[in-house]
Motif scaffolding. Structure first.
Motif, PDB file in Angstrom:
ATOM      1  N   UNK A 264     -12.319   4.701 -55.525  1.00 38.07           N
ATOM      2  CA  UNK A 264     -13.598   4.659 -54.929  1.00 38.07           C
ATOM      3  C   UNK A 264     -13.293   2.704 -56.067  1.00 38.07           C
ATOM      4  N   UNK A 265     -13.729   2.838 -57.502  1.00 33.68           N
ATOM      5  CA  UNK A 265     -14.318   2.821 -58.527  1.00 33.68           C
ATOM      6  C   UNK A 265     -12.993   0.797 -58.245  1.00 33.68           C
ATOM      7  N   UNK A 266     -12.200   0.932 -57.889  1.00 29.08           N
ATOM      8  CA  UNK A 266     -11.708  -0.595 -57.495  1.00 29.08           C
ATOM      9  C   UNK A 266     -11.682  -0.888 -56.215  1.00 29.08           C
ATOM     10  N   UNK A 267     -13.141  -0.505 -55.494  1.00 28.56           N
ATOM     11  CA  UNK A 267     -12.332  -1.561 -54.517  1.00 28.56           C
ATOM     12  C   UNK A 267     -14.544  -1.913 -54.329  1.00 28.56           C
ATOM     13  N   UNK A 268     -14.348  -3.282 -53.913  1.00 31.50           N
ATOM     14  CA  UNK A 268     -15.631  -3.548 -53.648  1.00 31.50           C
ATOM     15  C   UNK A 268     -15.399  -4.483 -52.193  1.00 31.50           C
ATOM     16  N   UNK A 269     -16.995  -4.315 -51.978  1.00 35.97           N
ATOM     17  CA  UNK A 269     -17.373  -5.206 -50.658  1.00 35.97           C
ATOM     18  C   UNK A 269     -16.373  -6.437 -49.935  1.00 35.97           C
ATOM     19  N   UNK A 270     -15.943  -6.343 -48.171  1.00 34.97           N
ATOM     20  CA  UNK A 270     -15.539  -7.419 -48.060  1.00 34.97           C
ATOM     21  C   UNK A 270     -15.040  -8.591 -48.633  1.00 34.97           C
ATOM     22  N   UNK A 271     -14.474  -9.520 -49.127  1.00 30.68           N
ATOM     23  CA  UNK A 271     -14.608 -10.435 -49.519  1.00 30.68           C
ATOM     24  C   UNK A 271     -15.600 -10.843 -50.938  1.00 30.68           C
ATOM     25  N   UNK A 272     -15.561  -9.662 -51.909  1.00 35.27           N
ATOM     26  CA  UNK A 272     -16.109  -9.686 -53.092  1.00 35.27           C
ATOM     27  C   UNK A 272     -15.401 -10.088 -54.164  1.00 35.27           C
ATOM     28  N   UNK A 273     -15.244 -10.810 -54.667  1.00 38.80           N
ATOM     29  CA  UNK A 273     -13.791 -11.509 -55.507  1.00 38.80           C
ATOM     30  C   UNK A 273     -14.239 -11.121 -57.110  1.00 38.80           C
ATOM     31  N   UNK A 274     -13.798  -9.724 -57.602  1.00 39.14           N
ATOM     32  CA  UNK A 274     -14.196  -9.216 -58.906  1.00 39.14           C
ATOM     33  C   UNK A 274     -14.289  -9.909 -59.835  1.00 39.14           C
ATOM     34  N   UNK A 275     -12.771 -10.718 -59.669  1.00 37.41           N
ATOM     35  CA  UNK A 275     -12.161 -11.296 -61.073  1.00 37.41           C
ATOM     36  C   UNK A 275     -13.309 -12.401 -61.517  1.00 37.41           C
ATOM     37  N   UNK A 276     -13.469 -13.024 -60.556  1.00 39.22           N
ATOM     38  CA  UNK A 276     -14.286 -14.128 -60.529  1.00 39.22           C
ATOM     39  C   UNK A 276     -16.004 -13.851 -60.600  1.00 39.22           C
ATOM     40  N   UNK A 277     -16.151 -12.553 -60.284  1.00 44.28           N
ATOM     41  CA  UNK A 277     -17.297 -12.093 -61.379  1.00 44.28           C
ATOM     42  C   UNK A 277     -17.587 -11.505 -62.202  1.00 44.28           C
ATOM     43  N   UNK A 278     -16.744 -11.431 -63.219  1.00 48.55           N
ATOM     44  CA  UNK A 278     -16.567 -10.669 -64.184  1.00 48.55           C
ATOM     45  C   UNK A 278     -16.762 -12.198 -64.693  1.00 48.55           C
ATOM     46  N   UNK A 279     -16.545 -13.322 -65.247  1.00 45.25           N
ATOM     47  CA  UNK A 279     -17.024 -14.295 -65.866  1.00 45.25           C
ATOM     48  C   UNK A 279     -18.651 -14.374 -65.629  1.00 45.25           C
ATOM     49  N   UNK A 280     -18.915 -14.293 -64.487  1.00 49.16           N
ATOM     50  CA  UNK A 280     -20.513 -14.578 -64.598  1.00 49.16           C
ATOM     51  C   UNK A 280     -21.303 -14.009 -65.265  1.00 49.16           C
ATOM     52  N   UNK A 281     -20.287 -12.173 -65.118  1.00 45.76           N
ATOM     53  CA  UNK A 281     -21.032 -11.514 -65.613  1.00 45.76           C
ATOM     54  C   UNK A 281     -21.125 -11.312 -67.434  1.00 45.76           C
ATOM     55  N   UNK A 282     -20.324 -11.838 -67.748  1.00 47.96           N
ATOM     56  CA  UNK A 282     -20.549 -11.962 -68.929  1.00 47.96           C
ATOM     57  C   UNK A 282     -20.882 -12.763 -69.630  1.00 47.96           C
ATOM     58  N   UNK A 283     -20.764 -14.278 -68.775  1.00 43.35           N
ATOM     59  CA  UNK A 283     -21.690 -15.097 -69.131  1.00 43.35           C
ATOM     60  C   UNK A 283     -23.480 -14.648 -69.265  1.00 43.35           C
ATOM     61  N   UNK A 284     -23.711 -14.146 -68.098  1.00 41.32           N
ATOM     62  CA  UNK A 284     -24.712 -13.719 -68.234  1.00 41.32           C
ATOM     63  C   UNK A 284     -25.175 -12.588 -69.575  1.00 41.32           C
ATOM     64  N   UNK A 285     -24.513 -11.992 -70.018  1.00 44.04           N
ATOM     65  CA  UNK A 285     -24.479 -11.036 -70.374  1.00 44.04           C
ATOM     66  C   UNK A 285     -24.707 -11.378 -72.098  1.00 44.04           C
ATOM     67  N   UNK A 286     -24.391 -12.098 -72.753  1.00 50.12           N
ATOM     68  CA  UNK A 286     -24.052 -13.396 -73.288  1.00 50.12           C
ATOM     69  C   UNK A 286     -25.204 -14.354 -73.799  1.00 50.12           C
ATOM     70  N   UNK A 287     -25.629 -15.010 -72.301  1.00 54.90           N
ATOM     71  CA  UNK A 287     -26.937 -15.669 -72.383  1.00 54.90           C
ATOM     72  C   UNK A 287     -28.739 -14.374 -72.989  1.00 54.90           C
ATOM     73  N   UNK A 288     -28.316 -13.453 -72.372  1.00 53.52           N
ATOM     74  CA  UNK A 288     -29.444 -12.193 -72.706  1.00 53.52           C
ATOM     75  C   UNK A 288     -29.673 -12.049 -73.731  1.00 53.52           C
ATOM     76  N   UNK A 289     -28.684 -11.503 -74.194  1.00 51.91           N
ATOM     77  CA  UNK A 289     -28.154 -11.240 -76.375  1.00 51.91           C
ATOM     78  C   UNK A 289     -28.079 -12.393 -77.047  1.00 51.91           C
ATOM     79  N   UNK A 290     -28.164 -14.119 -76.699  1.00 54.24           N
ATOM     80  CA  UNK A 290     -28.534 -14.316 -77.757  1.00 54.24           C
ATOM     81  C   UNK A 290     -29.586 -15.211 -77.629  1.00 54.24           C
ATOM     82  N   UNK A 291     -30.741 -15.100 -76.541  1.00 54.70           N
ATOM     83  CA  UNK A 291     -32.079 -15.491 -76.163  1.00 54.70           C
ATOM     84  C   UNK A 291     -32.534 -14.281 -77.153  1.00 54.70           C
TER      85      UNK A 291
END
Length: 291
Positions: A264-291
């Protein structure tokens, strides 16, 4: 994310004086030494093993993994943060990891997990290799799932046991030492049912960025609502819901041979792009840490 440095990696051991064991921890950090592909557990990661740490002071970020998990499933985020000037601590919680999960669903686990975070920060405070490179005024924690419990407990939350965690099913309040060195909290799909009691979150007073998945069936929306309704200073909380994301979407993508429905940890809802999401996630995390 635009990167300025390479990511160094050291493997260390941290003393757990509560459980009377040591537990492994990966430390990723900025370096000028070029990376090469290394096999870390079952994964290939571009890092520079035991590279020289630059003569600067960096913020510290501790990542707390989910129950029965491993810190390696946050390797992409950790590496991105290291390359952007953070020292990232990735402890493996003893007896609640993929190799040994004997403390799952126990009161002892509720006590030990927050202690692990303090033990990690203490390790850096006493480490000849790192203590002069940490900005101890800038320490944050990232917690996923049970790691979310851990992050809130160590920053002021007062947990109460769930029925199956005690022998008599009687709710028991757990006393946790607050680590005031932690200044910011980031939560990924946090498990927060232990803070359901009135007043359980009244002492939590740090900035919190909570990220949840729209399609999360393991820690659905009521977990976030416990936090949003329980923290006194609601203005300190930022909540972002990711469309179509599941509980495990916050993990680094798995190699093709591990992407099977029986894992299950390898699975996402249908149509979800985990690879692309990781970029958004990292950007959001960095923005919060630097705020």
């Amino acid at each position: 994310m635009e990167n300025d440095k390479y990511s160094g990696l050291k493997k260390v051991e941290v003393v757990d004086d509560y459980l009377d064991v040591t537990f492994p921890m990966l430390v990723l950090y900025p370096t000028e030494t070029p990376e090469k592909e290394e096999k870390i557990g079952p994964y290939l990661v571009d890092v520079s093993l035991d590279a020289k740490l630059e003569d600067e002071r960096y913020p510290l970020v501790v990542i707390s993994h989910g129950t029965g998990g491993t810190p390696l499933v946050y390797r992409h985020l950790a590496r991105d943060l290291a390359k952007r000037g953070f020292i990232v601590a990735m402890p493996e919680h003893p007896f609640n990891n993929v190799k040994d999960n004997q403390l799952e669903r126990t009161t002892k686990l509720l006590r030990s997990r927050p202690k692990n975070i303090t033990q990690v920060i203490d390790w850096f405070d006493h480490s000849d290799s790192f203590k002069d490179h940490i900005n101890f005024e800038d320490i944050s924690i990232i917690g996923h799932s049970m790691g979310g419990y851990t992050a809130i407990a160590v920053t002021g939350g007062t947990p109460t046991t769930l029925p199956w965690e005690t022998g008599n099913e009687t709710p028991e309040r757990i006393d946790v030492d607050v680590d005031e060195r932690i200044k910011k909290v980031i939560l990924f799909a946090p498990a927060l049912g232990w803070f359901r009691n009135e007043g359980a979150l009244e002492k939590v007073n740090v900035p919190i960025f909570i990220m949840t998945g729209e399609r999360d069936e393991i820690t659905p929306s009521f977990h976030a609502e416990i936090l949003l309704n329980g923290v006194i200073n609601r203005e300190k909380i930022v909540h972002k819901v990711f469309e179509n994301a599941g509980h495990f979407s916050f993990l680094s993508p798995f190699p093709p041979e591990m992407k099977v429905t029986s894992f299950p940890p390898s699975q996402d809802p249908e149509g979800f792009n985990r690879e692309l999401f990781q970029q958004e996630l990292a950007a959001d995390v960095l923005s919060f840490l630097l705020s």
